[in-house]
Enzyme design. Sequence first.
Site, PDB file in Angstrom:
ATOM      1  N   GLY A  11      -5.889 -12.810   1.401  1.00 24.29           N
ATOM      2  CA  GLY A  11      -5.118 -12.246   2.521  1.00 24.29           C
ATOM      3  C   GLY A  11      -6.141 -11.640   3.415  1.00 24.29           C
ATOM      4  N   GLY A  17      -6.832  -6.450   5.276  1.00 29.67           N
ATOM      5  CA  GLY A  17      -8.416  -7.157   4.880  1.00 29.67           C
ATOM      6  C   GLY A  17      -9.281  -6.811   6.126  1.00 29.67           C
ATOM      7  N   ARG A  92       8.796  -9.406   2.335  1.00 26.69           N
ATOM      8  CA  ARG A  92      10.463  -9.576   2.415  1.00 26.69           C
ATOM      9  C   ARG A  92      10.708  -9.535   3.747  1.00 26.69           C
ATOM     10  NH1 ARG A  92      15.014  -7.601  -1.129  1.00 26.69           N
ATOM     11  NH2 ARG A  92      13.450  -6.865  -2.715  1.00 26.69           N
ATOM     12  N   GLN A 112      -2.961 -18.419  -8.425  1.00 25.78           N
ATOM     13  CA  GLN A 112      -4.283 -17.280  -8.254  1.00 25.78           C
ATOM     14  C   GLN A 112      -4.859 -17.195  -9.898  1.00 25.78           C
ATOM     15  OE1 GLN A 112      -3.644 -14.578  -5.205  1.00 25.78           O
ATOM     16  NE2 GLN A 112      -3.708 -16.197  -3.572  1.00 25.78           N
ATOM     17  N   ASP A 159      -0.299   5.910  -3.109  1.00 27.94           N
ATOM     18  CA  ASP A 159       0.877   6.692  -3.551  1.00 27.94           C
ATOM     19  C   ASP A 159       0.121   8.006  -4.113  1.00 27.94           C
ATOM     20  OD1 ASP A 159       2.949   4.791  -3.206  1.00 27.94           O
ATOM     21  OD2 ASP A 159       2.054   3.940  -4.849  1.00 27.94           O
ATOM     22  N   HIS A 187       5.156   0.667  -8.031  1.00 28.19           N
ATOM     23  CA  HIS A 187       4.800   0.812  -6.471  1.00 28.19           C
ATOM     24  C   HIS A 187       5.855   0.493  -5.740  1.00 28.19           C
ATOM     25  CE1 HIS A 187       3.010   1.077  -2.657  1.00 28.19           C
ATOM     26  NE2 HIS A 187       3.339  -0.172  -2.511  1.00 28.19           N
TER      27      HIS A 187
HETATM   28  P1  NAI Z   1      -0.640  -9.045   6.592  1.00 23.65           P
HETATM   29  O1  NAI Z   1       0.758  -9.934   6.579  1.00 23.65           O
HETATM   30  O2  NAI Z   1      -1.417  -8.584   7.690  1.00 23.65           O
HETATM   31  O3  NAI Z   1      -1.873  -9.907   5.745  1.00 23.65           O
HETATM   32  C1  NAI Z   1      -1.372 -10.694   4.852  1.00 23.65           C
HETATM   33  C2  NAI Z   1      -2.483 -12.082   4.854  1.00 23.65           C
HETATM   34  O4  NAI Z   1      -2.408 -12.791   3.516  1.00 23.65           O
HETATM   35  C3  NAI Z   1      -2.018 -12.927   5.815  1.00 23.65           C
HETATM   36  O5  NAI Z   1      -3.230 -13.156   6.809  1.00 23.65           O
HETATM   37  C4  NAI Z   1      -1.807 -14.009   5.037  1.00 23.65           C
HETATM   38  O6  NAI Z   1      -2.017 -15.311   6.001  1.00 23.65           O
HETATM   39  C5  NAI Z   1      -2.390 -14.083   3.944  1.00 23.65           C
HETATM   40  N1  NAI Z   1      -1.876 -14.727   2.684  1.00 23.65           N
HETATM   41  C6  NAI Z   1      -0.569 -15.107   2.694  1.00 23.65           C
HETATM   42  N2  NAI Z   1      -0.299 -15.706   1.612  1.00 23.65           N
HETATM   43  C7  NAI Z   1      -1.689 -16.219   1.242  1.00 23.65           C
HETATM   44  C8  NAI Z   1      -2.118 -16.825   0.010  1.00 23.65           C
HETATM   45  N3  NAI Z   1      -1.325 -17.674  -1.027  1.00 23.65           N
HETATM   46  N4  NAI Z   1      -3.504 -16.988  -0.370  1.00 23.65           N
HETATM   47  C9  NAI Z   1      -4.339 -16.109   0.373  1.00 23.65           C
HETATM   48  N5  NAI Z   1      -3.822 -15.365   1.655  1.00 23.65           N
HETATM   49  C10 NAI Z   1      -2.654 -15.458   1.666  1.00 23.65           C
HETATM   50  O7  NAI Z   1      -0.014  -7.991   5.480  1.00 23.65           O
HETATM   51  P2  NAI Z   1      -0.881  -6.609   5.006  1.00 23.65           P
HETATM   52  O8  NAI Z   1      -0.497  -5.563   5.866  1.00 23.65           O
HETATM   53  O9  NAI Z   1      -2.491  -7.019   4.965  1.00 23.65           O
HETATM   54  O10 NAI Z   1      -0.497  -6.380   3.651  1.00 23.65           O
HETATM   55  C11 NAI Z   1      -0.749  -7.362   2.600  1.00 23.65           C
HETATM   56  C12 NAI Z   1       0.006  -7.051   1.676  1.00 23.65           C
HETATM   57  O11 NAI Z   1      -0.072  -5.606   0.833  1.00 23.65           O
HETATM   58  C13 NAI Z   1       1.621  -6.983   1.643  1.00 23.65           C
HETATM   59  O12 NAI Z   1       2.241  -7.286   0.668  1.00 23.65           O
HETATM   60  C14 NAI Z   1       1.971  -5.457   1.671  1.00 23.65           C
HETATM   61  O13 NAI Z   1       3.280  -5.137   1.266  1.00 23.65           O
HETATM   62  C15 NAI Z   1       0.997  -4.743   0.799  1.00 23.65           C
HETATM   63  N6  NAI Z   1       0.714  -3.187   0.463  1.00 23.65           N
HETATM   64  C16 NAI Z   1       0.588  -2.760  -0.739  1.00 23.65           C
HETATM   65  C17 NAI Z   1       0.396  -1.517  -0.606  1.00 23.65           C
HETATM   66  C18 NAI Z   1       0.336  -0.818  -2.049  1.00 23.65           C
HETATM   67  O14 NAI Z   1      -0.042   0.527  -2.016  1.00 23.65           O
HETATM   68  N7  NAI Z   1       0.294  -1.363  -3.128  1.00 23.65           N
HETATM   69  C19 NAI Z   1       0.128  -0.836   0.624  1.00 23.65           C
HETATM   70  C20 NAI Z   1       0.524  -1.348   1.923  1.00 23.65           C
HETATM   71  C21 NAI Z   1       0.612  -2.718   1.910  1.00 23.65           C
END
Ligand code: NAI
Length: 328
Positions: A11, A17, A92, A112, A159, A187
Amino acid sequence: TQAPVNVTVTGAAGQIGYALLFRIASGQLLGPDTPVKLRLLEIPQAVKAAEGTAMELEDGAFPLLAGTDIFDNPKQAFEGANVALLVGARPRTKGMERGDLLEANGGIFKPQGEAINAGAADDIKVLVVGNPANTNALIAQQHAPDVPAERFTAMTRLDHNRALAQLAKKLGVSVADIKKMTIWGNHSATQYPDVFHAEVAGKNAAEAVNDETWLAEDFIPTVAKRGAAIIEARGASSAASAASAAIDHVHTWVNGTAEGDWTSMAVPSDGSYGVPEGLISSFPVTTKNGKYEIVQGLELNEFSRTRIDASVAELSEERDAVRSLGLI
Ligand code: NAI
């Protein structure tokens, strides 16, 4: 000098990223003496955007960055990986059922996991950030049978950091004055930020707060719903703080927790605190020499027990759901 450590980031062209890669390149993930080689994984449509980010990484002239390679194939991206940050996930969208969400993420985290199993380095450490993070980590782990199960972790450090910040604000102290904060469970909105074992300048934090209503009705929901509040205010989900927490998670795992303190990581349960074995659930952990251990022997009061049980029940349901979908 040391050989570069291979860090695979999925991602990579997303918003986390973008905030994460520059901090890895500057040495904040592993430390100021460790050169890194970035291996970025994206879906084919986003490879071009990842190439743009790679150009900017080059322009950062980071002395510790030994190179950046971009892939749209997990087998190649995880080849030789020492650290894997699994950020890309399927979010989602409106009207999406939980089963659809889990199914879509199974389509990402199963291959993966298989790729990590096939080609990652023997010392691979995996952090899953992409949501639903705990269950995505479980899916990847279950498809990597040759990798020690405990190398698969999920992120609750954001968190944890949010809880530190809210408690520090309430008590008018610095976050640096607070030790032994704990996030338990999933989470998700059911997570339980626990201050009953936390210490503020050596004093018990719950006693320092002395206000159970504030804990139940203000502190816990504020921490648990902070993600939604950020979206509401910023018009986009938390990215820089999430990237910062991912840096913290891996840095602590590799470099150790301070004496007299611990951190929160979602890790495979060994049955501690009644959490069913194998569930990837958040615990208080100490780390040393690249290994973590779940803190043992904490007494849980009724207030904590109820909330931990509820979050763990949600994790069990998610595990049952991915089992019945044939994803694990
Ligand atoms: P984003 O939508 O900006 O970026 C996600 C990226 O992942 C996109 O560039 C997409 O093309 C890529 N992607 C999708 N499927 C893929 C695959 N199979 N292989 C490689 N890349 C792939 O989302 P953002 O804001 O960067 O968030 C990413 C994730 O992190 C989300 O699931 C979000 O809910 C989660 N998150 C988790 C947190 C935590 O505390 N655990 C906190 C904030 C976000």
